[in-house]
Design an enzyme around this catalytic site. Structure first.
Site, PDB file in Angstrom:
ATOM      1  N   VAL A  72      -0.370  -7.833  10.025  1.00 29.30           N
ATOM      2  CA  VAL A  72      -1.455  -8.637  10.591  1.00 29.30           C
ATOM      3  C   VAL A  72      -0.978 -10.009  11.053  1.00 29.30           C
ATOM      4  O   VAL A  72      -1.672 -10.686  11.811  1.00 29.30           O
ATOM      5  CB  VAL A  72      -2.593  -8.781   9.556  1.00 29.30           C
ATOM      6  N   LYS A  75      -5.762 -18.399   0.553  1.00 29.99           N
ATOM      7  CA  LYS A  75      -7.109 -17.829   0.582  1.00 29.99           C
ATOM      8  C   LYS A  75      -8.168 -18.904   0.832  1.00 29.99           C
ATOM      9  O   LYS A  75      -9.166 -18.663   1.524  1.00 29.99           O
ATOM     10  CB  LYS A  75      -7.392 -17.108  -0.741  1.00 29.99           C
ATOM     11  N   ARG A  82      -0.153  -6.464 -12.169  1.00 33.67           N
ATOM     12  CA  ARG A  82      -1.471  -6.858 -12.648  1.00 33.67           C
ATOM     13  C   ARG A  82      -1.694  -6.294 -14.042  1.00 33.67           C
ATOM     14  O   ARG A  82      -1.212  -5.207 -14.379  1.00 33.67           O
ATOM     15  CB  ARG A  82      -2.551  -6.401 -11.663  1.00 33.67           C
ATOM     16  N   LEU A 103      -8.672  -7.311   4.278  1.00 32.22           N
ATOM     17  CA  LEU A 103      -8.149  -7.197   2.920  1.00 32.22           C
ATOM     18  C   LEU A 103      -6.650  -7.476   2.878  1.00 32.22           C
ATOM     19  O   LEU A 103      -5.997  -7.248   1.858  1.00 32.22           O
ATOM     20  CB  LEU A 103      -8.416  -5.793   2.348  1.00 32.22           C
ATOM     21  N   GLY A 143       0.819  -1.210   0.000  1.00 37.50           N
ATOM     22  CA  GLY A 143       0.000   0.000   0.000  1.00 37.50           C
ATOM     23  C   GLY A 143       0.854   1.260   0.000  1.00 37.50           C
ATOM     24  O   GLY A 143       2.068   1.216   0.192  1.00 37.50           O
ATOM     25  N   TYR A 189      -0.838 -18.156  -2.591  1.00 33.60           N
ATOM     26  CA  TYR A 189      -1.980 -17.241  -2.623  1.00 33.60           C
ATOM     27  C   TYR A 189      -3.295 -18.020  -2.706  1.00 33.60           C
ATOM     28  O   TYR A 189      -4.189 -17.839  -1.878  1.00 33.60           O
ATOM     29  CB  TYR A 189      -1.846 -16.302  -3.818  1.00 33.60           C
TER      30      TYR A 189
END
Length: 332
Positions: free
Chosen positions: A46, A139, A176, A63, A25, A135
């Site tokens: 986190v 998830k 991306r 998120l 971020g 990933y």
């Protein structure tokens, strides 16, 4: 996506506490919130024990986890930890406070799907030991933990399977396809297309995605619920739209297709329509125009290092997880 979500929650009168380790971020995305009396940002990972937070807590949006293959293929251990350990910490927080948790899961839970379009009841086709497993399986495990905490501990959970999301504040060249194509086109560089470019994706504008997440949080639907735009485009079609909208004459350069790259991707959003009254409203052309306007300023301000995912896990050097980070109050 997180900064847009903060904007919307504050608009609704909520008090927002954001935790971010800023590994992907940017503070610039929330500069406009610095003086807001109901916004607090803590720099925190986190995966580390959570800091003491003011009570009561009502809603927790999780998120946390890098979403770009360029990041998670380069840091698979930290990606796994953020999905699994981070999810556990937030579920424990919810259990102790009575808050509801929304897990931002992913369309990658379906892997390289053998069902098209993908509906929530499809179990997926995922390589559990492939380069994307950090990933994909991270998830999927987080979803399983949500369901387990709901059944055993009565924690109220919501699971959103988010499909490709794009829009303003998407970092230039972050790995991306939308940001890579736009950044390359604006700089007059060749657009990197993996494989033949006939693989398909569905692109959802960030405002629509955030609206879907907030509707899911407020609903009685536990999920998983697909949040994505059912419009399906080949990568070549996306490249052509970007070239048309930017006026770029950049050529296309084809590279080998990454391992386990999905061939087709399109959400079945019937459940979201029925349970949430939600359907995306922003078409791809309009969304790309808004995203290009944002990235044009960013590209003009500084050079862009386009990130592309490695073709094989062995070509991506393994890195040790980040050192545990002490909570640091950024603002107010």
């Amino acid at each position: 996506m997180g900064s847009h979500l903060c904007d919307r929650l504050l608009e609704q009168g909520c008090e927002v506490i954001a935790l971010d380790n800023l590994s992907t971020g940017r503070l610039s995305h929330i500069e406009h919130l610095i003086a807001h009396p109901r916004f607090t940002l803590l720099r925190h990972d986190v995966t580390v024990a959570l800091p003491e937070l003011p009570l009561p807590l009502h809603e927790i949006y999780n998120l946390a986890c890098p979403a770009s293959p360029a990041y998670y293929l380069d840091r698979p251990v930290q990606t796994n930890l953020s999905s699994v350990l981070g999810m556990w910490r937030l579920l424990e927080l919810a259990r102790s406070t009575g808050a509801r948790v929304l897990q931002a899961s992913t369309s990658e839970a379906y892997g390289d799907p053998q069902e098209h379009p993908q509906r929530e009841g499809y179990w997926g086709h995922v390589n559990p030991v492939g380069p994307r497993a950090c990933y994909d399986e991270g998830k999927r495990c987080a979803e399983a933990m949500c369901v387990s905490y709901n059944s055993q501990c009565q924690v109220s959970v919501r699971i959103a399977r988010i499909f490709n999301t794009y829009g303003p504040r998407l970092p230039a060249g972050d790995g991306r396809v939308v940001s890579n194509f736009i950044s390359q086109a604006l700089r007059g560089e060749p657009l990197t297309v993996f494989g033949e470019g006939t693989q398909t994706r569905s692109f959802c504008y960030v405002d629509d995605t955030v609206d879907g997440l907030m509707r899911l949080m407020a609903s009685d639907e536990q999920g998983p619920v697909n949040i994505g735009n059912p419009g399906e485009f080949t990568v070549l079609a996306l490249a052509q739209q970007v070239l048309d909208l930017t006026g770029s004459r950049s050529p296309l350069v084809h590279k080998a297709l990454p391992v386990d790259d999905p061939v087709r991707r399109r959400p079945d959003i019937g459940l979201a329509e029925r349970a949430l009254g939600w359907r995306p409203r922003v078409d791809l052309r309009t969304g790309l125009q808004r995203t290009i306007a944002h990235l044009r300023k960013e590209v003009a301000a500084a050079p862009v290092d386009i990130k592309v995912p490695p073709e094989q896990l062995s070509r991506s050097p393994e890195r040790r997880p980040e050192q545990p980070m002490r909570p640091e109050l950024i603002f107010p």
